[in-house]
Scaffold this motif. Structure first.
Motif, PDB file in Angstrom:
ATOM      1  N   ASP B 213     107.251  82.015  20.952  1.00 23.36           N
ATOM      2  CA  ASP B 213     106.611  81.688  22.334  1.00 23.36           C
ATOM      3  C   ASP B 213     105.154  81.493  22.121  1.00 23.36           C
ATOM      4  N   ILE B 214     104.426  82.130  21.217  1.00 22.77           N
ATOM      5  CA  ILE B 214     103.296  82.091  21.270  1.00 22.77           C
ATOM      6  C   ILE B 214     102.930  81.947  19.597  1.00 22.77           C
ATOM      7  N   ILE B 215     102.125  80.989  18.951  1.00 18.67           N
ATOM      8  CA  ILE B 215     101.971  80.748  17.656  1.00 18.67           C
ATOM      9  C   ILE B 215     100.453  80.672  17.349  1.00 18.67           C
ATOM     10  N   MET B 216      99.978  81.377  16.455  1.00 18.21           N
ATOM     11  CA  MET B 216      98.531  81.637  16.280  1.00 18.21           C
ATOM     12  C   MET B 216      98.210  81.403  14.871  1.00 18.21           C
ATOM     13  N   TRP B 217      97.348  80.460  14.624  1.00 17.40           N
ATOM     14  CA  TRP B 217      97.054  80.140  13.132  1.00 17.40           C
ATOM     15  C   TRP B 217      95.569  80.486  12.783  1.00 17.40           C
ATOM     16  N   ASP B 278      74.713  80.669   0.717  1.00 21.08           N
ATOM     17  CA  ASP B 278      74.313  81.580  -0.621  1.00 21.08           C
ATOM     18  C   ASP B 278      74.915  82.900  -0.207  1.00 21.08           C
ATOM     19  N   VAL B 279      75.368  83.342  -1.307  1.00 23.78           N
ATOM     20  CA  VAL B 279      75.997  84.699  -1.084  1.00 23.78           C
ATOM     21  C   VAL B 279      74.896  85.615  -0.658  1.00 23.78           C
ATOM     22  N   GLY B 280      75.278  86.690  -0.096  1.00 26.68           N
ATOM     23  CA  GLY B 280      74.189  87.604   0.285  1.00 26.68           C
ATOM     24  C   GLY B 280      73.088  87.187   1.390  1.00 26.68           C
ATOM     25  N   THR B 281      73.258  85.786   1.927  1.00 31.02           N
ATOM     26  CA  THR B 281      72.163  85.173   2.536  1.00 31.02           C
ATOM     27  C   THR B 281      72.831  84.732   3.682  1.00 31.02           C
ATOM     28  N   ASP B 282      71.978  83.955   4.799  1.00 29.68           N
ATOM     29  CA  ASP B 282      72.430  83.435   5.782  1.00 29.68           C
ATOM     30  C   ASP B 282      71.857  81.829   5.499  1.00 29.68           C
ATOM     31  N   ARG B 283      71.452  81.438   4.428  1.00 25.71           N
ATOM     32  CA  ARG B 283      71.128  80.331   3.739  1.00 25.71           C
ATOM     33  C   ARG B 283      72.175  79.230   3.349  1.00 25.71           C
ATOM     34  N   TRP B 284      71.959  77.905   3.798  1.00 27.14           N
ATOM     35  CA  TRP B 284      72.928  76.851   3.440  1.00 27.14           C
ATOM     36  C   TRP B 284      73.068  76.848   2.083  1.00 27.14           C
ATOM     37  N   ASP B 285      74.070  76.520   1.353  1.00 19.36           N
ATOM     38  CA  ASP B 285      74.318  76.428   0.139  1.00 19.36           C
ATOM     39  C   ASP B 285      73.024  75.751  -0.761  1.00 19.36           C
ATOM     40  N   SER B 286      72.476  76.447  -1.880  1.00 18.91           N
ATOM     41  CA  SER B 286      71.419  75.773  -2.436  1.00 18.91           C
ATOM     42  C   SER B 286      71.896  75.370  -3.758  1.00 18.91           C
ATOM     43  N   SER B 287      73.212  75.186  -4.118  1.00 22.16           N
ATOM     44  CA  SER B 287      73.714  74.951  -5.435  1.00 22.16           C
ATOM     45  C   SER B 287      73.550  73.261  -5.502  1.00 22.16           C
ATOM     46  N   GLU B 288      73.842  72.925  -6.809  1.00 21.70           N
ATOM     47  CA  GLU B 288      73.708  71.746  -7.208  1.00 21.70           C
ATOM     48  C   GLU B 288      74.736  70.708  -6.027  1.00 21.70           C
ATOM     49  N   LYS B 289      75.734  71.307  -5.823  1.00 27.82           N
ATOM     50  CA  LYS B 289      76.589  70.566  -5.039  1.00 27.82           C
ATOM     51  C   LYS B 289      76.235  70.265  -3.594  1.00 27.82           C
ATOM     52  N   SER B 290      75.458  71.453  -3.025  1.00 21.79           N
ATOM     53  CA  SER B 290      74.772  71.209  -2.012  1.00 21.79           C
ATOM     54  C   SER B 290      75.566  70.796  -0.744  1.00 21.79           C
ATOM     55  N   ARG B 291      76.788  71.560  -0.472  1.00 24.00           N
ATOM     56  CA  ARG B 291      77.765  71.062   0.441  1.00 24.00           C
ATOM     57  C   ARG B 291      77.251  70.997   2.021  1.00 24.00           C
ATOM     58  N   VAL B 292      77.821  69.916   2.594  1.00 20.29           N
ATOM     59  CA  VAL B 292      77.373  69.742   3.870  1.00 20.29           C
ATOM     60  C   VAL B 292      77.968  71.041   4.597  1.00 20.29           C
ATOM     61  N   PRO B 293      77.277  71.572   5.503  1.00 17.51           N
ATOM     62  CA  PRO B 293      77.763  72.887   6.305  1.00 17.51           C
ATOM     63  C   PRO B 293      79.259  72.430   7.152  1.00 17.51           C
ATOM     64  N   SER B 294      79.991  73.228   7.226  1.00 18.51           N
ATOM     65  CA  SER B 294      81.400  72.581   7.895  1.00 18.51           C
ATOM     66  C   SER B 294      81.921  74.106   8.421  1.00 18.51           C
ATOM     67  N   TRP B 295      82.937  73.545   9.529  1.00 18.09           N
ATOM     68  CA  TRP B 295      83.664  74.989  10.211  1.00 18.09           C
ATOM     69  C   TRP B 295      84.848  74.840   9.216  1.00 18.09           C
ATOM     70  N   CYS B 296      84.838  75.428   8.259  1.00 19.77           N
ATOM     71  CA  CYS B 296      86.109  75.513   7.374  1.00 19.77           C
ATOM     72  C   CYS B 296      87.002  76.510   8.129  1.00 19.77           C
ATOM     73  N   ASP B 297      86.419  77.590   8.720  1.00 20.46           N
ATOM     74  CA  ASP B 297      87.361  78.732   9.187  1.00 20.46           C
ATOM     75  C   ASP B 297      87.588  78.552  10.674  1.00 20.46           C
ATOM     76  N   ARG B 298      88.755  78.601  10.960  1.00 23.36           N
ATOM     77  CA  ARG B 298      89.155  78.460  12.524  1.00 23.36           C
ATOM     78  C   ARG B 298      90.523  79.193  12.845  1.00 23.36           C
ATOM     79  N   ILE B 299      90.443  79.592  14.097  1.00 23.47           N
ATOM     80  CA  ILE B 299      91.602  79.923  14.803  1.00 23.47           C
ATOM     81  C   ILE B 299      92.137  79.078  15.798  1.00 23.47           C
ATOM     82  N   LEU B 300      93.543  78.761  15.740  1.00 20.22           N
ATOM     83  CA  LEU B 300      93.896  77.906  16.833  1.00 20.22           C
ATOM     84  C   LEU B 300      95.128  78.435  17.348  1.00 20.22           C
ATOM     85  N   TRP B 301      95.740  78.061  18.728  1.00 14.72           N
ATOM     86  CA  TRP B 301      96.965  78.679  19.188  1.00 14.72           C
ATOM     87  C   TRP B 301      97.697  77.587  19.816  1.00 14.72           C
ATOM     88  N   LYS B 302      98.880  77.975  19.963  1.00 18.61           N
ATOM     89  CA  LYS B 302      99.791  77.309  20.882  1.00 18.61           C
ATOM     90  C   LYS B 302     100.696  78.028  21.529  1.00 18.61           C
TER      91      LYS B 302
END
Lengths: 227, 734
Positions: B213-217, B278-302
């Motif tokens: 009846d209800i599915i949550m991801w 960066d681990v331990g902070t609220d700073r965006w990734d400062s590594s070489e890869k310098s990732r673009v901030p993203s909403w990787c983590d999500r919650i969806l339902w049906k």
């Protein structure tokens, strides 16, 4: 597709268990066997119910608190000339309703003869209900309630007076039988190897006389119609 | 219902009935459930292989953000353990660490009970329920699907838990899809894969995710922000223009194109991208890869139509800094179907009634046009046919069949033939069943003696339905056929009075004296019947003897049809000779008479003795003396006829040595027990035995044909004078 899950989510906790029993109605002609079945199954009553020449077959389910009982009902012809065919229907039956007409003493005698025959010939564990029908015709009564009750107690039979016409005690009758029937095997295995088809050879259980009742005498709930 | 292999067995019927009941109950669920709202707390966190921090409390994530006490906690983790050994080790220490920490945090809120936990490598899903509601949680099952290395390893994939809470079926899936910005299609594929492959098969009837009846991801689905550079993204975030940024979210884009999470909903995103810090902070990734901030983590339902799911909170816990992801929280008010027991019972009873009604409607039904057939009066070899009409007036096809009654092996008496005995009728079809009554040599003796009657009750059974009883009754009118020799020989009068018309004429022509009703016999002529031979047999013997000169091939061929019946009536009336019909028919009638005898011409008890005597004339004579008188005298007279016929047969070209054998077979009938023994033998043995027996029988007869007894009766050679005793009264038997 339904799943077992729905047993618990969709139905009463154990309502999924359906027990099936073969029930046969016996008794003299014109005492109201077919009328009782029609009242029970369809809620109808016909003043001029046709005489049954053969054996009618219907099914009906009764819900108990814990389980569900499905009856396969064989309503037999009452005329004496068909007497020899009755074993086809009571053979393998787990329950029998023996009907008499409270306004007809002879039909009560005949009912007693049926009880004796079942005690001799039928499945030894058969649940027998003695039923005095036409309880609405109390003014014409010739079979006393106490007499029949005493006989039923003595023989270990369920006993009720019913009226197929008014409907009094009809459901109670079947309910009382449903309650008394043993519900030990799961529905899946019950009935396996049993015969619904009267044609198939069922082992005749002889010698298993249950006369005397074994102290299991019990009157049906709801009380009988005593007017 | 009968075990004919076509209809389902009772067990199957019952099972399918149970399923049917469940199905109907489910369809009518609305009638007996109340929708009651419950609080569900969902959270997901990619912990980047870290252990729980000793200093960092989980409270801001799990308990602080809601003043209410959720009924359920559903927590998903990803990358619990980045150690390669986690691929093979069943229980990971990391898993236990996190579970303990989690439970410590929950305990501060209220008493929760773990419903189920499932882990696949780094992914873990835990479901907790408030203890007081635990009793309403049923049919819990878990499953996992790996979609990682080689398409099945557990470094990526999903873990799921399904359960029923009251009357609602819920499914939670925690997943970790493929990484990297460009792998959108891989992520979509991971979703489809998990949907397809996740089966909760611990249940009696396995379920898939979609069956709920209800599915949550929840999880790290790894969809990124694309088409924007990192500075652009950071710019939008710093300006708090999250709604504009969402337009560049791959997941929202893919969903809008219906490429993934079809039919799912997501709450409005009002929290900053959860990756990558960066681990331990609220700073965006400062590594070489310098990732673009993203909403990787999500919650969806049906939710299925009619289900009530309302998201109350959708956010992240910025305070937690031990991972490069921020945890995400979704709090929902879920409308759960709570069963009202008393209403449910009513619906249940209703459903059963409905099914009963349908079942009774679909019981095979038919009508018959008659259940009581009067066959009238009939006699030997007289055919009576009645037609029974069976009509299918029900809702389903019908198979009908005449079935055997208790203590009988056949479904009808021997004198009855039913065609067809079993048949199939489509809806609306009619079948005409022929009931043919015919008393022949097998049944005549029983009917004659009164051991059986022309009464039968047929049971016509509809497969899976009712039975009809059909009564047949007729009167058997006795004929000389079937009457034992002794009885017939002792009968002073005819079996039956001749029809009046014939009686008058013939009687007057015989004898000029007026007929009187009390007359029992007429004056007898010199050709009177010898003592102990039945008049009827003597009539046939005389007739045959007289015509044998003209019909040399008597017994060699049958007569025209129906003539035996005329001869029967003539004999039963003991009317004057000659008999009607051709000589061949009279020969046939004579053999038929012998064949119909309850005890054959050579009595059964002397059968073996006769066979043994065959080679020896005096032994033959000796055994003949043991015959009852009627049998002996009739036998002798028959021999006289045969001897005369044999002379003709010898000269006749079509003569057949088999004729004597046929006659011997009728005269010396095989006793029942012997014929049973024979039928039990093999084909070859049976043939040999039969031949031997046949030779012995013929030998016995031959002895009497060759030799001559002193006291053989003399059969007159002509038919001119009345030889019979004619009476006007029928005789009844008892």
């Amino acid at each position: 597709m339904a799943a077992v899950a729905r047993n618990t989510a969709g139905g009463p906790p154990s309502a999924g268990k359906i027990f099936q029993f073969k029930l046969v109605l016996l008794g003299e002609a014109a005492v109201g066997k077919s009328s009782l079945v029609l009242r029970f199954v369809k809620g109808h009553f016909h003043e001029y119910q046709e005489s049954t020449i053969g054996a009618a077959f219907l099914t009906q389910t009764v819900c108990l608190d814990e389980t569900t009982v499905k009856f396969e009902i064989w309503d037999t012809a009452g005329q004496e000339r068909y007497h020899s065919l009755a074993p086809m229907y009571y053979r393998g039956a787990q329950a029998a309703i023996i009907v008499y007409d409270i306004t007809n003493q002879e039909s009560f005698n005949k009912a007693k003869a049926w009880v004796r025959e079942l005690q001799r010939q039928a499945n030894p564990n058969i649940v027998i209900a003695l039923t005095g029908n036409k309880a609405d015709l109390v003014n014409k009564r010739t079979v006393e309630y106490e007499e029949a009750q005493a006989y039923a107690d003595e023989q270990g039979l369920l006993f009720l007076e019913t009226s197929a016409k008014s409907g009094v005690n009809v459901n109670e009758l079947f309910l009382a039988i449903a309650k008394k029937l043993p519900k030990t095997e799961p529905a899946g295995t019950r009935g396996q190897g049993q015969t619904v088809n009267v044609n198939a050879a069922a082992e005749e259980s002889k010698g298993g006389c249950c006369g005397g009742g074994g102290g299991s005498a019990s009157a049906a709930p709801g009380g009988a119609a005593r007017n | 219902m009968s075990a004919n292999g076509v209809l389902p067995s009772r067990v199957e019927q019952l099972k399918s009935r149970e399923l049917l009941v469940e199905e109907r109950m489910h369809l009518r669920q609305k009638e007996y459930v109340n929708i009651q709202s419950f609080h569900f707390f969902l959270a997901t966190w990619n912990v980047n292989g870290q252990s729980p921090s000793a200093t960092e409390s989980l409270e801001p994530w799990l308990t602080a953000c809601t003043p209410e006490t959720p009924t359920f906690y559903v927590i998903g983790f990803q990358e619990l353990d980045l150690d390669k050994r986690a691929y093979v080790i069943e229980t990971s220490l990391r898993e236990q660490e996190w579970q303990r920490t989690l439970e410590a945090a929950l305990r501060k809120k209220a008493a929760y009970k773990l419903v189920r936990v499932i882990r696949l490598v780094g992914m873990m899903l835990l479901v907790y329920v408030l203890e007081k509601h635990a009793g309403h949680v049923k049919n819990v099952a878990a499953a996992h699907v790996g979609t990682g290395i080689m398409g099945w390893m557990g470094n990526k994939g999903g873990v799921g838990i399904r359960l029923e809470f009251h009357g609602s079926e819920l499914c939670f899936v925690s997943a970790h899809f493929a990484a990297h910005t460009e792998e959108v299609e891989r992520r979509n594929e991971d979703f489809r894969n998990i949907c397809e492959r996740m089966v909760f098969n611990q249940l009696q009837f396995p379920k898939r995710i979609k069956d709920h009846d209800i599915i949550m991801w929840l999880g790290d689905f790894n969809y990124r922000i694309f088409q924007l550079s990192r500075p652009e993204v950071q710019q939008l975030i710093s300006e708090d223009r999250l709604a504009d940024l969402v337009l560049y979210d791959q997941l929202q884009r893919e969903m809008s194109q219906q490429k993934v999470f079809h039919g799912f909903r997501e709450g409005r995103i009002r929290f900053r991208p959860t990756y990558k810090y960066d681990v331990g902070t609220d700073r965006w990734d400062s590594s070489e890869k310098s990732r673009v901030p993203s909403w990787c983590d999500r919650i969806l339902w049906k939710a299925k139509d009619g289900e009530e799911v309302r998201q109350v909170v959708y956010g992240s816990a910025m305070e937690l800094r031990l991972s490069d992801h921020k945890p995400v929280i979704g709090i929902f008010d879920v409308g759960v179907k709570v069963v009202d027991k008393s209403r449910q019972k009513k619906v249940y009873e209703n459903v059963l009634k409905e099914i009963d009604r349908e079942e009774n409607l679909f019981i095979p039904q038919a009508t018959i046009d008659c259940n009581d057939f009067d066959l009238g009066e009939l006699t030997f070899v007289q055919q009576v046919t009645r037609t029974l009409t069976v009509a299918n007036n029900g809702q389903v096809p019908v198979v009908f069949e005449f079935i055997a009654k208790p203590h009988s092996t056949s479904y009808c008496q021997e004198w009855l033939k039913i065609t067809p005995q079993r048949s199939f009728l489509s809806q609306g079809d009619v079948c005409y069943v022929e009931l043919q009554v015919y008393v022949d040599k097998r049944t005549v003796a029983g009917l004659t003696s009164g051991a059986t009657t022309l009464d039968d009750i047929l049971v016509l059974h509809l497969d899976g339905g009712k039975d009809f009883f059909i009564t047949l009754h007729g009167q058997y009118r006795p004929s000389c056929f079937g009457i034992p020799l002794e009885t017939l020989a002792a009968m002073p009068t005819a079996v039956r009075a001749p029809p009046p018309a014939i009686t008058e004429q013939t009687l007057i022509s015989f004898d000029n004296s007026p007929t009187t009703p009390s007359t029992t016999s007429l004056p007898v002529d010199p050709h009177r019947t010898p003592a102990h031979i039945p008049v009827e047999v003597w009539m046939m013997l005389r007739h045959l003897y007289a015509v044998s000169s003209d019909i040399p091939d008597l017994f060699l061929q049958p007569g025209p049809p129906d003539e035996v019946e005329k001869i029967r009536d003539h004999l039963d009336g003991r009317l004057p000779l000659p008999l009607p019909g051709s000589g061949h028919s009279v020969a046939e009638a004579l053999l038929l008479y012998f064949d119909s005898l309850p005890d054959p011409l050579v009595p059964y008890r002397l059968y073996h003795e006769c066979l043994d005597a065959g080679a020896n004339w005096s032994a033959c004579r000796f055994v003949l003396e043991k015959f009852p008188k009627a049998h002996r005298e009739t036998f002798k007279a028959f021999i006289v006829l045969l001897r005369k016929l044999q002379r003709h047969w010898d000269q006749h070209p079509s003569s057949d040595v088999g004729t004597l054998e046929v006659i011997a077979d009728l005269v010396l009938k095989l006793p029942v027990e012997l014929s049973k023994a024979l039928s039990g033998m093999g084909q070859v043995g049976k043939g040999v035995a039969r031949q031997a027996i046949s030779r012995k029988k013929t030998a016995f007869l031959q002895q009497f044909l060759i030799n001559r007894l002193d006291d053989e009766p003399i059969i007159p050679a002509e038919l001119t004078s009345p030889a019979t005793v004619v009476t006007t009264f029928p005789v009844t038997f008892d």
